[in-house]
Design a protein around this motif. Structure first.
Motif, short mmCIF file in Angstrom:
data_model
loop_
_atom_site.label_atom_id
_atom_site.label_comp_id
_atom_site.label_asym_id
_atom_site.label_seq_id
_atom_site.Cartn_x
_atom_site.Cartn_y
_atom_site.Cartn_z
N ARG E 298 73.62 25.51 31.84
CA ARG E 298 74.59 24.51 31.39
C ARG E 298 73.99 23.39 30.55
O ARG E 298 74.68 22.46 30.17
N GLY E 299 72.68 23.46 30.30
CA GLY E 299 72.06 22.46 29.42
C GLY E 299 71.93 21.09 30.05
O GLY E 299 71.79 20.09 29.34
N LYS E 300 71.99 21.02 31.35
CA LYS E 300 71.81 19.72 32.03
C LYS E 300 70.78 19.89 33.13
O LYS E 300 70.53 21.00 33.57
N CYS E 301 70.26 18.78 33.60
CA CYS E 301 69.38 18.76 34.78
C CYS E 301 67.97 18.32 34.43
O CYS E 301 67.69 17.13 34.36
N ARG E 302 67.09 19.29 34.20
CA ARG E 302 65.67 19.04 33.92
C ARG E 302 64.99 18.22 35.03
O ARG E 302 64.04 17.48 34.77
N VAL E 303 65.51 18.34 36.25
CA VAL E 303 64.93 17.59 37.36
C VAL E 303 63.49 18.02 37.58
O VAL E 303 62.59 17.20 37.77
N CYS E 304 63.26 19.33 37.55
CA CYS E 304 61.91 19.80 37.83
C CYS E 304 60.90 19.21 36.85
O CYS E 304 59.78 18.85 37.21
N GLU E 305 61.33 19.13 35.60
CA GLU E 305 60.43 18.58 34.58
C GLU E 305 60.04 17.15 34.93
O GLU E 305 58.89 16.75 34.81
N LYS E 306 61.07 16.40 35.40
CA LYS E 306 60.82 15.00 35.76
C LYS E 306 59.87 14.90 36.95
O LYS E 306 59.04 14.01 37.04
N MET E 307 60.01 15.83 37.87
CA MET E 307 59.22 15.77 39.09
C MET E 307 57.78 16.22 38.87
O MET E 307 56.91 15.92 39.66
N CYS E 308 57.56 16.97 37.79
CA CYS E 308 56.25 17.59 37.63
C CYS E 308 55.26 16.62 36.99
O CYS E 308 55.34 16.33 35.80
N GLN E 309 54.33 16.15 37.80
CA GLN E 309 53.35 15.18 37.29
C GLN E 309 52.44 15.78 36.22
O GLN E 309 52.23 15.16 35.19
N PRO E 310 51.92 16.97 36.46
CA PRO E 310 51.02 17.50 35.41
C PRO E 310 51.77 17.95 34.16
O PRO E 310 51.14 18.33 33.18
#
Lengths: 164, 325, 292, 189, 669
Positions: E298-310
């Motif tokens: 759906r082209g929304k979210c990207r939570v994992c990207e935000k959570m990923c420190q490296p």
């Protein structure tokens, strides 16, 4: 039944599937008709139509060609060439007046010992039903021809030094 | 050097080979210089009785054209074999049976039926047929026996050389005669010619072949540049011995195979059949069957037009024909 | 769509309701049924118990009677259907038997080549050949609210497994869903009705019938739809005696699926053979269908 | 047919096999009991089908043919559809029924009488005849049951589901010729 | 000069001599077949004495050709070639004649068998006279090995090779290695914890300096041949950069999208859209399930990207194609579970409390969806009775004819776990109890002791249609108790279906890529069922584990190790010999018609436009001979199977027909 006609059949079997299926039939002791004499080729794609013609011309009553199942060729796709040649060969043999059941293409994977044995039995049965082919007699036995030549030679004998 | 003796004989053939000999034109004089013609029924006088009286091996060269269809032809083949030092099967008929050999698709009975009873141009109210023996008041007359199966010369007597072609090209004839005259001969039993096929001299452009349908000549006007086979025409060039100079393809007509098989090939039709089938662009048995059935309505006439009598099978199954009748 | 039609003996009298409703829905759905001229009894299961070859020959006569212009034969009765299909298959798979059957047929001047006629059950014809779209388009009186338990029995779905799933068939379920009915998904829909055991040994037969009615009852069934005269007869005509034997009080009408189909297609009840069933279906149908 | 062994002496099991299409699969029986478990009448059988197959292989002809097993078979084909070795179990039951009738067994059930009465009408009219069947079979074999059937018969009759006269086919001669020929051809088996 | 042919007829004990009159055949060959200089029969030709006999005759009798009439060339061709070679005769001047598998073992009568043996020998003699000396081609063996499948068999093979110092490339289709074994709780018969014995091997493989692991990757293409395969691997996009990910799991924790886990948890549990299949997964790198990811869908979210420190999340990652050279390939692709829905009378999918064996494994597993509690589908009720149904889709010609080999023992294991954890009654419905490995029968005894009930009878159906009191609300198992000869109905709360082990759905496809075949069922075919169970018909391709046939863990491990040993043998030797069966084109005769050009699936035929000829690239040719048969000019030769050789074989094999036909046939030859 002791005098029943036992056809001579030449079988061209590919090294990878059908020859091994015949081996497997042996290993599993699956009894079948002894009439098919097997010639091993690397692939059913090696079977030149002239092999089939030669076998028929030399006195075979039937010829069997066996290969891996279509799509399962050890050489990827060569048995498709067999399909093509077999189609052309059968079409031609029909024009030669050969019965359809004398030449047969069958598929047997290396695991199909039982199936190959059954196919052999069926084929032998079908050829047996057709009776002997004995192709060479189609051109060989013409006593009238020989007699006529001999007669002519005799008429011209006084001048002839042709060995009879 | 004394002149050699030359015999030219015809059996079951059309006479085209003799015309081709004359096609060497002024070089015929060279031939005349080299040979005395002892027998040449088409072009010169000469009697079988005279030949019979010759010592064995006294004819230096015999060009024998035509297949063996009658007992008389077989007698002549044996006679000329005995009298000749070098016997050449001259032209396609003697070499491999040629078109007369296609009669092997039928029985003698069928051939007589057509020839003496069924032919539309026939006027034979009495239904007369030739018989080997006929009784007349004066005694018994003999006509040659008509064979059921036409044989090639090589199947009848040992042949020294074969000169292929229907007819052999005049240049090839001259080359062969030159070779014979100069004694530069290949090993006995071989074909005088090159060991490659028509494509070698055919100038058409060839790529990889894939055929969806075989076409017949009247169905297409082929493009002049591209390989005829690739255009779907059954061109026999790939399987046919070179020697003609690819004459037919040059005039936009597919090779029909008159020069016979390449060296070492046992069955011309099988080679052609295998090659043509190999490039059919289908893996489906039914489609293959349809392509072949529709594209080659007369497979033996196409694949074995010149070579039936010398093929592995030589003729059709009489049994099947008997069944048909 | 044109089919040779083999009604079978039951449809002449005992299952007349099946007969009229089959013909009525076929007309509405545009299925042309050409009745075999002078067909004979298929021998049910009885002939096979006595003489296999004669049983086959008797059945094969019907196959041989199918006009050359037609290649599909449909039968509404499960036993007739199976017998016809079985003989066609036997002849194809066992050429020796096929040869003998043809030899017998020849005595009557007939011949049958196995495979020439495809034997179809009427359910396949309606469900698969006519199909969802055409049927839905012709529904004028949806069976909304009616809880129908499709009952397949045995011989349409077994032993050959190509009509439907042999254990858990669904084609009648789907058909009734298209008609708007509530389909009862109960576990015994392809179990046995007892077949001819009602004629031989009632305790066994009635127990089998009881199991079916019991399950239908547990699943709150208004009406059982079946596709075989024998099944209908056993569950319907013997219902009161089953009640007597087991001290139960089943009162579940059993109809032919074509009767309910006809109803949904707007065929008048009188043309569908309603009223011939022993356990009357009228009350529950009128009550349920009027309610909507 | 390919076989891995040489010919043996012909036993009863061979006859059962020979009389049943695909009957050779009987030899593949692994005695798993799927058939016995699946049979709607399995609880009523003297021997389950599985046990019958074992008896057949063991040559216990008398035990098998005098049992009620095949007569309890209602041809529901559950066993056949489920058999993991695709043994035509229902068809073997038919074979056993035929053998039992032929060899004079089968007195334990009314089923043979029903079969005979049924085919009698088929042979005679080309169609089955329920009323005739009811009278001929029930009155002859089960007069008591016939009494109980009476009420039901009346209900059926009232609704037009019983006919008093048989339906007949036109070409009964042809059918009978076929039947005669079939009987003659089948006579050997 | 005429050849001098030696003919050797083997009795093979009574294997051949029992059906073929070997002495008579040998005598006949000497008297009737031309150019036969020596003809002998012997008890066992393959014995050292038999071989010595051939060697001596070559030396003393001056044999120039040898025919051995014995078993299949697939068994002993190498043996007799070596014997010839020892005596100084080129090994390709020996021809074998298969009078055992193709004659004595399949014939029913002695006379026809003997006649058939004669015709095969006649053919072999005719052929061998036209055979030519050949030299096998030598190819170096690349020491790197490709292992396909990271289950226990593949892992074992990988580690054996890697520990021996050879590089291994391990390709695994799923995001983690471990295979089915990672899903199990306990392993029979010892009941040790599956994870405890498996995970050390998984991490060892991952960390091994000689192992390159491609997980979430598939083998796409194989070309070349033994010693020098070229393979193409598609490494599917994880959407997570392996070089940056630390495996901390923060992305998984915060991912808002919960998905039913149909893979590892077989539908009983959940995972996230970004997930690792299980906590001990190797590599410990998550993968984004793009089908279910909110960002991808759906082209929304990207939570994992935000959570990923490296910063390891890479939504744009593409599939990667890796091309490698390897010397050998080991296929260890395992099995899949039978779809129990295919047996509707068992109610799986319809009756809630019917479970499959894999579901039950997860149910028992402490790390599974119920934390190891055995409960009904409702997630809380403990069953008071459990039925275990054997042979579901196994030993059943309607589905799989084979015995799945592991179910009896797994059923005993399940029985033990149920008894241990719940105290429910346990019933096993079996056809035959198969416990034939070390300590297995003892385990069976233990369960008998523990009170598990065993009913011999394949279950007919499982239903919820109650028929009598006590059955309501239960699942009723209907079967015949075959030991009682009576029908039984047993009501239970829970049913476990022991679903069959089946070949992978794409086993055939992968097999074709590697040039190996499958049995009818779809298991890979080994070179010899008894004596060569890890090699295949294609040199350099080996099989290990359940992809070759259903087997349990000990057997899979043994086969994995065996395959590795075979590969090590090849690597140690350094080179392999390849049969010199190849095509060649006589360029003088070739007219460049190009018919042969598209005959070769290996592109071994090239067209030289300048010289207008086609040419065979010998290194690529596999020797099938299809082009030989296609050449209209007859100028392609297939070595060891050329027209003269096969033609002679045809003549020889029909010797008796020619004898019968007389002159006409003679003229035709």
């Amino acid at each position: 039944m002791s005098e029943a006609f036992e056809p001579r059949i030449v079988g061209f079997l590919c090294n990878w599937c059908s020859y091994r299926a015949a081996d497997l039939a042996g290993i599993s002791r699956i009894k079948h008709a002894p009439n098919v004499r097997i010639i091993r080729v690397m692939c059913s794609g090696r079977v030149d139509p002239s092999f089939v013609l030669k076998a028929l011309a030399l006195g075979a009553d039937g010829v069997m060609v066996a290969g891996c199942h279509p799509g399962e060729c050890h050489y990827i796709e060569q048995n498709y060439k067999t399909i093509r040649r077999y189609g052309m060969l059968k079409h031609t043999l029909k024009a030669f007046g050969l019965e359809d059941d004398r030449v047969r293409l069958i598929w047997a994977s290396a695991a199909e010992g039982q199936q190959l044995a059954e196919a052999i039995d069926r084929f032998v049965q079908d050829v047996r039903r057709l009776g002997p082919l004995n192709w060479p007699r189609f051109w060989n036995e013409d006593p009238a021809r020989l007699a006529a030549v001999e007669k002519m030679a005799a008429e011209h004998a006084e001048a002839m030094e042709v060995p009879a | 050097m004394s002149k050699g003796k030359l015999a030219i004989y015809w059996a079951a053939s059309c006479g085209g080979c003799e015309i081709s000999i004359l096609g060497i034109q002024e070089k015929i004089l060279e031939v005349d210089k080299a040979f005395d013609i002892v027998l040449f029924p088409c072009g010169a006088d000469g009697k079988v009785r005279e030949v019979e009286k010759l010592p064995d091996k006294s004819i230096d060269l015999c060009l024998f054209n035509g297949g063996i269809r009658t007992s008389e032809q077989e007698y002549m083949a044996r006679l000329l074999r005995a009298k000749s030092r070098v016997l050449v099967a001259f032209g396609s008929c003697a070499h491999e049976g040629c078109v007369p050999g296609l009669g092997n698709l039928h029985t003698r009975k069928e051939i007589f039926e057509t020839n003496y009873h069924d032919s539309p141009s026939l006027d034979n109210p009495g239904g007369t047929e030739p018989h080997h023996e006929s009784s007349v008041p004066e005694g018994t007359l003999h006509l040659p026996e008509f064979y059921d199966t036409l044989k090639t010369l090589g199947q009848t007597v040992p042949v020294d050389y074969y000169l292929p072609g229907c007819p052999p090209e005049s240049e090839r004839i001259w080359e062969a005669l030159e070779a014979i005259l100069t004694g530069q001969l290949p090993p006995p039993g071989s074909v005088i010619g090159v060991n490659t096929t028509v494509c070698d001299v055919c100038k058409r452009k060839r790529t990889e072949k894939k055929i969806k349908a075989f076409k017949r000549t009247w169905e297409v006007v082929p493009d002049e540049e591209t390989c005829l086979l690739e255009q779907g025409l059954v061109c026999c060039g790939p399987a046919t011995r070179a020697g003609c100079g690819a004459l037919c393809p040059q005039v936009n007509s597919p090779c029909i195979g008159c020069y016979g098989p390449n060296g070492g090939v046992e069955d011309y039709g099988a080679r052609l059949m295998s090659a043509l089938a190999s490039v059919i662009d289908s893996n489906d048995p039914e489609e293959v069957e349809r392509i072949v059935r529709e594209g080659l309505p007369d497979p033996v006439g196409t694949l074995y037009r010149f070579s039936l009598a010398s093929s592995l099978l030589r003729r059709s199954s009489r049994q099947a024909e008997a069944a048909k009748a | 769509m044109k089919y040779a039609f083999y009604p079978g003996c039951s449809l002449e009298v005992n299952a007349a309701a099946y007969d009229v409703s089959v013909r009525a829905v076929a007309r509405v759905l545009g299925v042309e049924l050409v009745e075999l001229d002078d067909w004979n009894c298929c021998g049910a299961t009885e002939y096979f118990s006595q003489d296999e070859l004669t049983a086959c020959a008797v059945i094969a006569r019907n196959l041989a009677l199918v006009e050359p212009s037609m290649n599909q034969l449909t039968a509404p009765c499960a036993a007739c259907f199976l017998n016809l299909k079985k003989v066609d298959r036997l002849m194809a798979e066992h050429p020796d038997l096929g040869g003998k059957i043809n030899e017998a047929l020849a005595a009557g001047g007939l011949h049958y080549d196995p495979g020439r006629v495809r034997v179809r059950h009427l359910l396949e014809v309606i469900h698969t050949d006519v199909g969802e779209e055409a049927i839905k388009a012709k529904v004028v009186r949806p069976l909304t609210g009616l809880r129908v338990a499709p009952y397949y029995g045995c011989q349409v779905v077994r032993p050959y497994k190509d009509v439907d799933d042999p254990e858990y068939p669904v084609k009648m379920d789907e058909l009734f869903r298209w008609l708007g009915a509530e389909v009862v998904d109960y576990p015994v829909k392809s179990h046995c009705c007892g077949g001819h055991m009602t004629q031989i040994s009632e305790p066994e037969a009635f127990e089998l019938i009881r199991r079916l009615l019991q399950s239908a009852l547990e699943y709150d069934t208004d009406v059982i739809a079946c596709l075989c005269p024998m099944c209908q007869l056993n569950m319907d005509a013997y219902q009161s005696r089953v009640n007597g034997m087991f001290n139960t009080s089943f009162h579940i009408p059993v109809l032919y699926f074509t009767q309910l189909l006809g109803l949904a297609l707007g065929v008048p009840e009188k043309d569908l053979g309603f009223g011939k069933e022993i356990v009357s279906a009228g009350p529950v149908i009128h009550a349920k269908l009027a309610a909507c | 047919m390919s076989s891995t062994t040489r010919a043996r002496k012909r036993e009863w099991v061979d006859e059962v096999i020979a009389e049943t299409p695909n009957g050779h699969r009987l030899r593949h029986c692994i005695q798993c009991g799927t058939c016995g478990g699946s049979c709607p009448n399995g609880a009523e059988m003297d021997y389950t089908p599985r046990a019958v197959f074992n008896l057949i292989v063991a040559g216990q002809k008398d035990k098998v043919l005098s049992s009620n097993t095949m007569w309890q078979c209602v041809s529901c084909y559950f066993c056949t559809a489920r058999c993991p070795h695709q043994i035509p179990i229902t068809d073997i039951m038919y074979t056993l029924k035929r053998m039992a009738i032929r060899e004079g067994y089968g007195r334990t059930s009314d089923a043979p009488a029903l079969a005979k009465a049924f085919t009698h009408y088929v042979d005679k009219y080309g169609r089955s005849f329920e009323m005739g069947l009811a009278s001929r079979y029930h009155l002859l074999n089960r007069p008591l049951a016939a009494m109980k059937m009476g009420g039901m018969g009346f209900n059926m009759f009232k609704r037009g589901r019983m006919a008093l006269t048989p339906s007949r086919i036109r070409q009964i001669d042809q059918l009978q010729a076929i039947i005669r020929k079939a009987r003659q051809l089948g006579g050997a088996s | 000069m005429a050849e001098r042919v030696g003919v050797y007829v083997c009795h093979c004990g009574s294997n051949i001599a029992g059906m073929v009159d070997c002495e008579a055949v040998a005598r006949w060959a000497k008297e009737n077949v031309s150019d036969v200089a020596v003809s002998r029969d012997y008890k066992f030709m393959c014995s050292s004495l038999g071989q010595a006999m051939i060697e001596e005759d070559i030396r003393k009798e001056g044999l120039t050709r040898v025919v051995v009439a014995a078993c299949s060339p697939h068994l002993h061709e190498k043996t007799f070639r070596r014997a010839c070679s020892n005596a100084g005769l080129n090994p390709y001047l020996m021809q074998m004649c298969n009078i055992r598998e193709h004659v004595s073992w399949v014939a029913q009568e002695r006379d026809p068998a003997t006649e058939k043996a004669k015709s095969l020998i006649s053919a072999a003699v005719a052929r061998v006279k036209r055979q030519e000396p050949l030299e096998p081609m030598k190819v170096g063996v690349n020491p790197r090995t490709l292992v396909v499948g990271g289950g226990i068999a593949g892992l074992q093979a990988t580690l054996e090779l890697a520990d021996a110092g050879y590089p291994v490339v391990l390709v695994e289709r799923s995001p983690s290695i471990g295979g089915h074994m990672a899903q199990f709780d306990k392993t029979f018969p010892t009941l040790d914890c599956s994870a405890c014995i498996l995970t050390p091997k998984m991490s060892e493989a991952y960390q091994h300096e000689n192992v390159t692991l491609y997980s979430y990757a598939e083998l796409e293409e194989v070309s070349g041949s033994v010693g020098a395969f070229k393979v193409r691997i598609r490494k599917r996009a994880r959407s997570v950069r392996e070089d940056l990910c630390t495996g901390c799991g923060a992305c998984i924790e915060k991912c808002p999208r919960k998905v039913v886990d149909n893979d590892f948890e077989v539908g009983l549990g959940y995972r996230k859209a970004i997930y690792m299949p299980f906590p001990q997964a190797v590599p410990k790198i998550p993968v984004i399930d793009r089908e279910n990811c909110t960002w991808f869908q759906r082209g929304k979210c990207r939570v994992c990207e935000k959570m990923c420190q490296p910063g390891a999340i890479d939504y744009d990652q593409q599939d990667e194609i890796i091309e490698l050279d390897v010397g050998n390939i080991i296929l260890a692709t395992g099995w899949k579970l039978f779809d129990c829905r295919k047996i509707p009378q068992y109610g799986y999918g319809r009756l809630a409390n019917v479970f499959t064996n894999m579901e039950f494994e997860r149910l028992c597993n402490a790390a599974g969806p119920t934390s190891g509690k055995i409960v009904l589908r409702d997630g809380k009720t403990e069953p008071r009775s459990v039925a275990i149904v054997h042979c579901v889709g196994s030993r059943d010609k309607n589905h799989n004819e084979h015995c799945s080999a592991v179910c009896c023992m797994a059923a005993l294991k399940f029985g033990h776990l149920v008894l241990e954890k719940t105290g429910a009654e346990v019933y096993s419905f079996y056809i035959d109890m198969r416990t034939n490995q070390k300590m297995y029968e003892e385990f069976y005894c233990r369960l008998l002791e523990e009170g598990m009930h065993f009913i011999r009878g394949r279950v007919a159906e499982i239903t919820d249609a109650a028929r009598m009191p006590g059955e309501e609300g239960k699942l009723i198992i209907q079967c015949e108790d075959t030991l009682l000869g009576r029908q039984r109905r047993i009501p239970v709360d829970m049913v476990i279906l022991m679903g069959a082990l089946e070949p992978q759905a794409d086993a055939k496809e992968l097999g074709l890529k590697c040039g190996i075949s499958c049995s009818m069922a779809g298991w890979y075919t080994e070179r010899h069922p008894k004596l060569d169970p890890v090699a295949t018909m294609t040199d350099g391709v080996f099989v290990a584990g359940a992809c070759q046939g259903a087997k349990d863990i000990p057997a899979a491990v043994a086969q994995g190790a065996a395959a590795a040993a075979r590969v090590m043998g090849m690597i140690t030797k350094g080179t392999v010999e390849i049969e010199p069966v190849v095509a060649s084109i006589d360029e003088e005769g070739c007219s460049g018609c190009r018919i042969c050009n598209n005959m070769c699936p290996y592109n071994a035929i090239e067209y030289d436009a300048g010289r207008n000829v086609s040419r065979v690239i010998t290194a690529l040719c596999k020797g099938c001979g299809t082009c030989v048969a296609a050449c209209p000019a007859g100028v392609i030769t297939g070595s060891h199977f050329n027209n003269e050789q096969i033609g002679a074989e045809i003549e020889g094999i029909l010797w008796d027909a020619r004898a019968a036909a007389g002159r006409g046939a003679a003229a035709a030859v």
